[in-house]
Write an enzyme that holds these catalytic residues in place. Structure first.
Site, PDB file in Angstrom:
ATOM      1  N   GLY A 126       0.809  -1.214   0.000  1.00 15.43           N
ATOM      2  CA  GLY A 126       0.000   0.000   0.000  1.00 15.43           C
ATOM      3  C   GLY A 126       0.836   1.255   0.000  1.00 15.43           C
ATOM      4  O   GLY A 126       2.059   1.236   0.115  1.00 15.43           O
ATOM      5  N   ARG A 129       3.757   6.240   1.888  1.00 15.72           N
ATOM      6  CA  ARG A 129       4.232   7.625   2.024  1.00 15.72           C
ATOM      7  C   ARG A 129       3.678   8.507   0.924  1.00 15.72           C
ATOM      8  O   ARG A 129       4.255   9.543   0.594  1.00 15.72           O
ATOM      9  CB  ARG A 129       5.756   7.664   2.009  1.00 15.72           C
ATOM     10  CG  ARG A 129       6.386   7.051   0.766  1.00 15.72           C
ATOM     11  CD  ARG A 129       7.887   7.168   0.818  1.00 15.72           C
ATOM     12  NE  ARG A 129       8.499   6.600  -0.369  1.00 15.72           N
ATOM     13  CZ  ARG A 129       9.596   7.074  -0.944  1.00 15.72           C
ATOM     14  NH1 ARG A 129      10.172   8.147  -0.450  1.00 15.72           N
ATOM     15  NH2 ARG A 129      10.107   6.497  -2.000  1.00 15.72           N
ATOM     16  N   LYS A 149       3.970  12.634  -2.910  1.00 12.41           N
ATOM     17  CA  LYS A 149       4.880  11.573  -2.504  1.00 12.41           C
ATOM     18  C   LYS A 149       5.824  12.124  -1.445  1.00 12.41           C
ATOM     19  O   LYS A 149       6.533  13.097  -1.684  1.00 12.41           O
ATOM     20  CB  LYS A 149       5.676  11.059  -3.712  1.00 12.41           C
ATOM     21  CG  LYS A 149       6.527   9.841  -3.440  1.00 12.41           C
ATOM     22  CD  LYS A 149       7.122   9.307  -4.736  1.00 12.41           C
ATOM     23  CE  LYS A 149       7.910   8.030  -4.502  1.00 12.41           C
ATOM     24  NZ  LYS A 149       8.453   7.486  -5.777  1.00 12.41           N
ATOM     25  N   GLY A 162       6.931   7.835   6.403  1.00 15.39           N
ATOM     26  CA  GLY A 162       6.075   8.375   5.347  1.00 15.39           C
ATOM     27  C   GLY A 162       6.648   9.570   4.625  1.00 15.39           C
ATOM     28  O   GLY A 162       5.952  10.201   3.826  1.00 15.39           O
ATOM     29  N   ARG A 212       3.283  14.125  -7.996  1.00 17.17           N
ATOM     30  CA  ARG A 212       3.412  13.219  -9.136  1.00 17.17           C
ATOM     31  C   ARG A 212       2.085  13.128  -9.887  1.00 17.17           C
ATOM     32  O   ARG A 212       1.013  13.117  -9.287  1.00 17.17           O
ATOM     33  CB  ARG A 212       3.841  11.837  -8.653  1.00 17.17           C
ATOM     34  CG  ARG A 212       4.044  10.830  -9.781  1.00 17.17           C
ATOM     35  CD  ARG A 212       4.857   9.650  -9.325  1.00 17.17           C
ATOM     36  NE  ARG A 212       4.136   8.759  -8.434  1.00 17.17           N
ATOM     37  CZ  ARG A 212       4.652   7.633  -7.921  1.00 17.17           C
ATOM     38  NH1 ARG A 212       5.900   7.301  -8.202  1.00 17.17           N
ATOM     39  NH2 ARG A 212       3.956   6.873  -7.114  1.00 17.17           N
ATOM     40  N   ASP A 288       4.533  -4.446  -7.472  1.00 14.68           N
ATOM     41  CA  ASP A 288       3.893  -3.226  -6.994  1.00 14.68           C
ATOM     42  C   ASP A 288       4.446  -1.985  -7.690  1.00 14.68           C
ATOM     43  O   ASP A 288       3.910  -0.887  -7.501  1.00 14.68           O
ATOM     44  CB  ASP A 288       4.036  -3.093  -5.470  1.00 14.68           C
ATOM     45  CG  ASP A 288       5.475  -3.143  -5.005  1.00 14.68           C
ATOM     46  OD1 ASP A 288       6.123  -4.185  -5.215  1.00 14.68           O
ATOM     47  OD2 ASP A 288       5.965  -2.143  -4.443  1.00 14.68           O
ATOM     48  N   ASN A 289       5.488  -2.152  -8.493  1.00 13.55           N
ATOM     49  CA  ASN A 289       6.040  -1.048  -9.276  1.00 13.55           C
ATOM     50  C   ASN A 289       5.741  -1.228 -10.764  1.00 13.55           C
ATOM     51  O   ASN A 289       6.412  -0.622 -11.607  1.00 13.55           O
ATOM     52  CB  ASN A 289       7.555  -0.951  -9.081  1.00 13.55           C
ATOM     53  CG  ASN A 289       7.933  -0.588  -7.657  1.00 13.55           C
ATOM     54  OD1 ASN A 289       7.148   0.011  -6.933  1.00 13.55           O
ATOM     55  ND2 ASN A 289       9.127  -0.968  -7.248  1.00 13.55           N
ATOM     56  N   ASP A 298       7.575   4.742 -10.312  1.00  9.80           N
ATOM     57  CA  ASP A 298       8.415   4.487  -9.143  1.00  9.80           C
ATOM     58  C   ASP A 298       9.900   4.454  -9.491  1.00  9.80           C
ATOM     59  O   ASP A 298      10.529   3.404  -9.555  1.00  9.80           O
ATOM     60  CB  ASP A 298       7.988   3.202  -8.426  1.00  9.80           C
ATOM     61  CG  ASP A 298       6.657   3.371  -7.708  1.00  9.80           C
ATOM     62  OD1 ASP A 298       6.372   4.498  -7.273  1.00  9.80           O
ATOM     63  OD2 ASP A 298       5.900   2.398  -7.593  1.00  9.80           O
TER      64      ASP A 298
END
Length: 537
Positions: A126, A129, A149, A162, A212, A288-289, A298
């Site tokens: 998840g 940050r 971010k 974070g 971003r 996850d990227n 990422d």
């Protein structure tokens, strides 16, 4: 889970200009100076992801910071998103970009997802940050996420703070904007602000927040999150959302979830081919990227190769070369296989049974290799000035790469200087000088010239056009690692953002020959070489 399948060049940016003379770093430009209304920071958010079920995300606001200052605002991108750059650069605008104020219409979220990290599955990762403020419609009619971010801890932080350090924020700003200028699908950088706070990593570092922009932040890991919980309804809702947002052509298909998988595979095959054609190494291709939209996302320990080496690794955490330059197509297919596994329950419903769904998924995955090879082969032909496809072209291209690797020839410069050599042997000297054994190039060049003669049209006018086309396939400038590190070092140690600004300007116009900027196209000297890059988290 995991056991059911066989395993353009852009015009110069009109960025907001800031006062770089302050000893404390760039000052926030006032709304009065810029002609903007400090109270009129309007995003026009339309937040479709926030309409999905509550277990898709956690609702929370960004955590305020002590003393936000604007480092850079991408004014051209702001205008493309129908945003007012002057308002964003105002005091109130910077407060929004830092997370100190929630913009009107924003519904801040931290997204839930899982992921395989270097092959090991983590069922809950998840946004640890980041904070999705909302979605805006660009002038092109496309919906884009606006995300902060480094905006503070979330329920997914797993004990982290974070926050983001200034160096990684500026790295992502430079490299993502370079990729956009190179014509590669990518997330974009709208703004960078410093926080006036320190973040603790190996040492205390200046903190920053990156704003971003992405077509979305849906990942392979987002689908894995619901699949790992056996939440077929969640998987279906997410797939329907992905189709509506990114693959509307899949909606009327007889098997829309198979069509979704086909679409993601096609985009990722094209994307990885573009990476290889530019010498780019992502560095951390975890699931996850891996974006469902087909964008590069990422930018952590990413880097561009200088001396060509198919097994090159920069990432300090990639100890076994899982995501080495030449392994990236294989790694992407592995990630896409994990996506297919996550989609199997909904594919089974549309296919009628498990066996048919498995066969359909395998068929979809089998298309990745040929699609990648077509995109990669076509890109290499463009870089060699070949307008037609002939037998032997792949061998010719690979022979050049083999000789480049053996002679440690600079990847970017070799192909750029071929643009001069295409007119005739008098242009060979620049390429020859890049090879430890110049004869290795000369032997290949003789074969290349014979192949060029097979092109349908030749002559001086055609050669000028050929060289121009080659220059649009082989950039003069990339974000060379030693220059990126020098820019980050100046910003972090001395609050000197001029090297960052200068490098950003150069890589934002990568296909132009720009006299006087030769140092930006020159490989690192031995003492300048960057051997490792770091994730920054």
């Amino acid at each position: 889970m995991g056991g059911r399948l066989l395993g353009l060049e852009r015009k110069r940016r009109g960025d907001i200009q800031l006062d770089m003379s302050s000893p404390d770093g760039p000052m926030i430009a006032s709304a009065a100076t810029l002609g903007g209304d400090a109270n009129a920071v309007r995003f026009g958010f339309e937040n479709t992801y926030a309409r999905l079920p509550e277990h898709f995300y956690a609702r929370l606001d960004p955590t305020p910071v002590a003393a936000p200052r604007l480092v850079k605002l991408n004014a051209e991108l702001a205008r493309e998103l129908s945003l007012d750059p002057d308002a964003l650069a105002s005091t109130r605008g910077v407060e929004i970009l830092a997370g100190n104020r929630v913009a009107e219409g924003a519904e801040p979220l931290a997204l839930a997802y899982a992921g395989h990290q270097f092959g090991h599955f983590v069922p809950q990762l998840g946004d640890g940050r980041t904070n999705l403020l909302g979605e805006v419609l660009g002038r092109d009619g496309v919906r884009y996420d606006i995300q902060l971010k480094g905006s503070g801890p979330t329920p997914f932080s797993r004990g982290g703070d974070g926050r983001a350090a200034l160096g990684p924020v500026l790295r992502e700003y430079i490299v993502s904007e370079a990729m956009a200028a190179l014509g590669v699908p990518t997330t974009r950088a709208l703004a960078a602000v410093t926080t006036g706070e320190r973040v603790l990593r190996e040492t205390a570092l200046p903190g920053a927040v990156l704003t971003r922009v992405a077509a979305s932040h849906l990942r392979v890991g987002t689908f894995q999150y619901f699949a790992a919980q056996g939440d077929t309804e969640g998987t279906r809702r997410l797939a329907d959302y992905a189709i509506a947002r990114h693959y509307p052509e899949a909606a009327p298909a007889k098997q829309p979830y198979r069509a979704l998988l086909d679409g993601v595979i096609a985009r990722q095959a094209q994307l990885v081919a573009q990476w290889l054609l530019l010498g780019f190494i992502h560095g951390v291709m975890n699931t996850d990227n891996t974006s469902i939209s087909g964008e590069t996302i990422d930018y952590g320990p990413c880097a561009f190769m200088e001396a060509y080496d198919p097994v090159k690794v920069f990432s300090s955490i990639d100890h076994n070369g899982r995501y080495a330059y030449g392994n990236q197509p294989r790694a992407m297919l592995w990630n896409l296989t994990r996506l297919a596994e996550a989609l199997l329950p909904v594919m089974e419903q549309e296919a009628g049974n498990e066996e048919a769904a498995l066969a359909s998924a395998k068929e979809a995955l089998a298309a990745f290799g040929p699609q990648f090879q077509v995109a990669y082969g076509a890109g290499l032909r463009r870089k060699l000035g070949l307008f037609t496809e002939r037998d032997g072209d792949e061998a010719l291209s690979q022979e050049l790469l083999t000789r480049m690797a053996a002679n440690r020839a600079d990847f970017t410069l070799t192909f750029r200087r071929l643009c001069d050599a295409v007119a005739g042997p008098e242009g060979d000297e620049g390429v020859r000088a890049l090879f430890a054994d110049p004869g290795a190039y000369e032997m290949w060049a003789s074969e290349w010239r014979l192949r060029l003669k097979e092109e349908p049209v030749s002559g001086s006018g055609q050669e000028v056009a050929r060289a121009a086309a080659m220059r649009m396939a082989s950039p003069a400038f990339i974000p060379r690692n030693h220059l990126v590190e020098a820019a980050l070092d100046a910003a972090m140690r001395r609050q000197d953002f001029r090297p960052f600004e200068e490098l950003l300007d150069v890589v934002s116009r990568p296909y132009e020959d720009r006299p006087g900027l030769e140092r930006y196209a020159t490989p690192a000297r031995p003492e300048e070489c960057v051997l490792q890059t770091f994730c920054g988290t």
